[in-house]
Design a protein around this motif. Structure first.
Motif, mmCIF file in Angstrom:
data_model
loop_
_atom_site.group_PDB
_atom_site.id
_atom_site.type_symbol
_atom_site.label_atom_id
_atom_site.label_comp_id
_atom_site.label_asym_id
_atom_site.label_seq_id
_atom_site.Cartn_x
_atom_site.Cartn_y
_atom_site.Cartn_z
ATOM 1 N N SER A 73 0.871 -1.099 -0.121
ATOM 2 C CA SER A 73 -0.016 -0.045 0.013
ATOM 3 C C SER A 73 0.944 1.263 -0.046
ATOM 4 O O SER A 73 0.658 2.291 -0.632
ATOM 5 C CB SER A 73 -1.049 -0.102 1.150
ATOM 6 O OG SER A 73 -0.217 0.058 2.371
ATOM 7 N N TRP A 77 -0.123 3.187 -3.052
ATOM 8 C CA TRP A 77 -0.732 4.325 -2.731
ATOM 9 C C TRP A 77 -0.171 5.794 -2.280
ATOM 10 O O TRP A 77 -0.577 6.653 -2.835
ATOM 11 C CB TRP A 77 -1.897 3.983 -1.798
ATOM 12 C CG TRP A 77 -3.313 4.657 -1.392
ATOM 13 C CD1 TRP A 77 -3.612 5.789 -2.421
ATOM 14 C CD2 TRP A 77 -4.192 4.673 -0.425
ATOM 15 N NE1 TRP A 77 -4.950 6.352 -1.955
ATOM 16 C CE2 TRP A 77 -5.135 5.419 -0.842
ATOM 17 C CE3 TRP A 77 -4.575 3.817 0.507
ATOM 18 C CZ2 TRP A 77 -6.672 5.504 -0.125
ATOM 19 C CZ3 TRP A 77 -5.593 3.676 1.197
ATOM 20 C CH2 TRP A 77 -6.667 4.817 0.846
ATOM 21 N N TYR A 81 0.103 6.399 -6.788
ATOM 22 C CA TYR A 81 -1.016 6.958 -7.053
ATOM 23 C C TYR A 81 -0.834 8.490 -6.943
ATOM 24 O O TYR A 81 -1.541 9.203 -7.730
ATOM 25 C CB TYR A 81 -1.899 6.525 -5.903
ATOM 26 C CG TYR A 81 -3.293 7.080 -5.457
ATOM 27 C CD1 TYR A 81 -4.458 7.099 -6.301
ATOM 28 C CD2 TYR A 81 -3.197 8.489 -4.497
ATOM 29 C CE1 TYR A 81 -5.632 7.814 -6.042
ATOM 30 C CE2 TYR A 81 -4.464 9.371 -4.419
ATOM 31 C CZ TYR A 81 -5.666 8.793 -5.201
ATOM 32 O OH TYR A 81 -6.803 9.578 -5.064
ATOM 33 N N GLY A 104 -12.326 3.961 -8.878
ATOM 34 C CA GLY A 104 -11.640 3.346 -7.853
ATOM 35 C C GLY A 104 -12.874 2.754 -6.887
ATOM 36 O O GLY A 104 -12.336 1.255 -6.496
ATOM 37 N N THR A 162 -4.443 1.655 -8.550
ATOM 38 C CA THR A 162 -3.417 1.599 -7.472
ATOM 39 C C THR A 162 -4.047 1.910 -5.959
ATOM 40 O O THR A 162 -3.769 1.088 -5.052
ATOM 41 C CB THR A 162 -2.463 2.445 -7.536
ATOM 42 O OG1 THR A 162 -2.882 3.719 -7.866
ATOM 43 C CG2 THR A 162 -1.317 2.191 -8.612
ATOM 44 N N TRP A 163 -4.973 2.598 -6.106
ATOM 45 C CA TRP A 163 -5.739 2.773 -4.970
ATOM 46 C C TRP A 163 -6.687 2.030 -4.389
ATOM 47 O O TRP A 163 -6.739 1.581 -3.221
ATOM 48 C CB TRP A 163 -6.827 4.490 -5.281
ATOM 49 C CG TRP A 163 -7.907 4.312 -3.905
ATOM 50 C CD1 TRP A 163 -7.792 4.208 -2.623
ATOM 51 C CD2 TRP A 163 -9.053 5.310 -4.018
ATOM 52 N NE1 TRP A 163 -9.046 4.554 -2.079
ATOM 53 C CE2 TRP A 163 -9.929 5.315 -3.139
ATOM 54 C CE3 TRP A 163 -9.797 5.738 -5.504
ATOM 55 C CZ2 TRP A 163 -11.288 5.687 -3.067
ATOM 56 C CZ3 TRP A 163 -10.976 6.193 -5.289
ATOM 57 C CH2 TRP A 163 -11.772 6.313 -4.081
ATOM 58 N N ALA A 166 -4.314 -0.971 -3.133
ATOM 59 C CA ALA A 166 -3.859 -0.717 -1.779
ATOM 60 C C ALA A 166 -4.832 -0.816 -0.703
ATOM 61 O O ALA A 166 -4.415 -1.306 0.316
ATOM 62 C CB ALA A 166 -3.326 0.865 -1.816
ATOM 63 N N THR A 167 -6.381 -0.426 -0.845
ATOM 64 C CA THR A 167 -7.084 -0.625 -0.121
ATOM 65 C C THR A 167 -7.249 -2.311 0.301
ATOM 66 O O THR A 167 -7.237 -2.554 1.528
ATOM 67 C CB THR A 167 -8.507 -0.136 -0.457
ATOM 68 O OG1 THR A 167 -8.469 1.245 -0.611
ATOM 69 C CG2 THR A 167 -9.568 -0.459 0.575
ATOM 70 N N GLN A 170 -4.393 -3.430 2.463
ATOM 71 C CA GLN A 170 -4.114 -2.713 3.643
ATOM 72 C C GLN A 170 -5.242 -3.201 4.611
ATOM 73 O O GLN A 170 -4.794 -3.113 5.919
ATOM 74 C CB GLN A 170 -4.366 -1.199 3.435
ATOM 75 C CG GLN A 170 -4.262 -0.099 4.415
ATOM 76 C CD GLN A 170 -4.486 1.098 4.475
ATOM 77 O OE1 GLN A 170 -5.823 1.565 4.109
ATOM 78 N NE2 GLN A 170 -3.949 1.869 4.401
ATOM 79 N N PHE A 228 -5.580 9.950 5.902
ATOM 80 C CA PHE A 228 -5.116 8.239 5.936
ATOM 81 C C PHE A 228 -5.187 7.608 7.239
ATOM 82 O O PHE A 228 -5.371 6.350 7.095
ATOM 83 C CB PHE A 228 -3.831 8.341 5.137
ATOM 84 C CG PHE A 228 -3.840 8.479 3.853
ATOM 85 C CD1 PHE A 228 -3.900 7.508 2.886
ATOM 86 C CD2 PHE A 228 -3.927 9.878 3.192
ATOM 87 C CE1 PHE A 228 -3.992 7.721 1.646
ATOM 88 C CE2 PHE A 228 -4.070 9.829 1.706
ATOM 89 C CZ PHE A 228 -3.968 8.843 0.995
#
Length: 289
Positions: A73, A77, A81, A104, A162-163, A166-167, A170, A228
């Motif tokens: 991530s 991200w 990102y 996304g 990528t978002w 990454a989620t 994560q 974040f």
């Protein structure tokens, strides 16, 4: 449980408000900083803020089991990102960028259903469809017309993908480490990814007006360090699909902020799109009777 849900909802609310404010700050900062330099400056400001908080709270290194999710991530991200989004917004108008990046949450819902065993709840899918329609309406209302840059659209797609990935990576990391740990070390990894732009950041910071640099620092402290962390806190306490859907509130908030802070009077089309975004989020987060 109800109190935990309320706290997660508040944390998600903080995130979307601060992420919406980032669009306003970026508009000023990109006039003086290139995409890579802006990303690096934002990550450095965010990392410094997070490290101070981490030390104050006496939280150490995350457990080994959390590192794969943090590392992936962080690269995707906090690194790729940020650069792709900044660059993409220079190539296409804000409306086009908003429409493309808003795929996304849809990708998040699909990936979380496939890899996190969250399934595909009917209310979530309906709500996201309504919100995405609203985001498209907002995008058209903001569009400057003309042909869109293929490079710009591609960069916005990279940002959305990528978002989403990454989620998904994560979420498991948050089972082993705190939201602060995951965000701090993800941000540090993102700063390392952006280090090739250090020369640009130094030269541009020397020439940039104070207002642009203050916007860069703001982006690092609030939409990055704080937002974040609240995102990670909420993500640990709800599904990835619902968290992704919640971000559809952002376009509606951006309309209000641009109206209040930049004097950009929204069109009726933009207001209608913003209302659809809010309605969709309400549907997606509503519990089944």
């Amino acid at each position: 449980m109800e109190q935990t849900d309320r706290r997660a909802l508040i944390a998600a609310g903080v995130t979307v408000v601060l992420w919406a404010s980032a669009f306003v700050a970026i508009r000023h900062a990109v006039l003086s900083y290139s995409p890579g330099a802006l990303a690096l400056g934002r990550m450095l400001a965010g990392s410094l803020t997070l490290l101070v908080i981490l030390l104050a709270r006496r939280e150490g290194l995350p457990p080994r089991a959390a590192w794969p999710g943090i590392a992936v991530s962080g690269v995707l991200w906090f690194g790729i990102y940020m650069i792709a989004l900044n660059w993409g917004e220079q190539e296409v108008d804000a409306g086009t960028a908003a429409m493309v990046v808003n795929i996304g949450p849809i990708i998040i819902a699909l990936l979380s259903g496939l890899f996190l065993a969250e399934g595909f709840p009917r209310r979530l899918l309906i709500g996201m469809a309504v919100s995405f329609t609203g985001a498209v309406v907002v995008g058209f209302s903001m569009s400057e017309g003309g042909g869109a840059s293929v490079l710009g659209v591609a960069l916005c797609v990279v940002a959305a993908v990528t978002w989403a990935i990454a989620t998904i990576v994560q979420k498991p990391a948050l089972r082993h480490a705190s939201a602060l740990q995951v965000t701090t070390f993800g941000c540090l990894i993102g700063a390392v990814v952006c280090l090739p732009f250090a020369g640009q950041l130094i030269s541009q910071a020397a020439e940039a007006p104070l207002s642009a640099t203050l916007n860069l620092v703001y982006l690092g402290v609030f939409p990055t360090a704080l937002a974040f962390t609240t995102w990670a806190y909420a993500l640990a306490r709800t599904t990835a699909g619902k968290m992704g859907a919640t971000t559809y509130v952002v376009p509606a908030i951006v309309i209000v902020m641009a109206w209040a802070l930049l004097g950009e009077t929204p069109t009726w089309l933009a207001l209608a799109g913003g209302a659809l975004c809010l309605a969709g989020v309400a549907v997606s987060r509503r519990r089944a009777a």
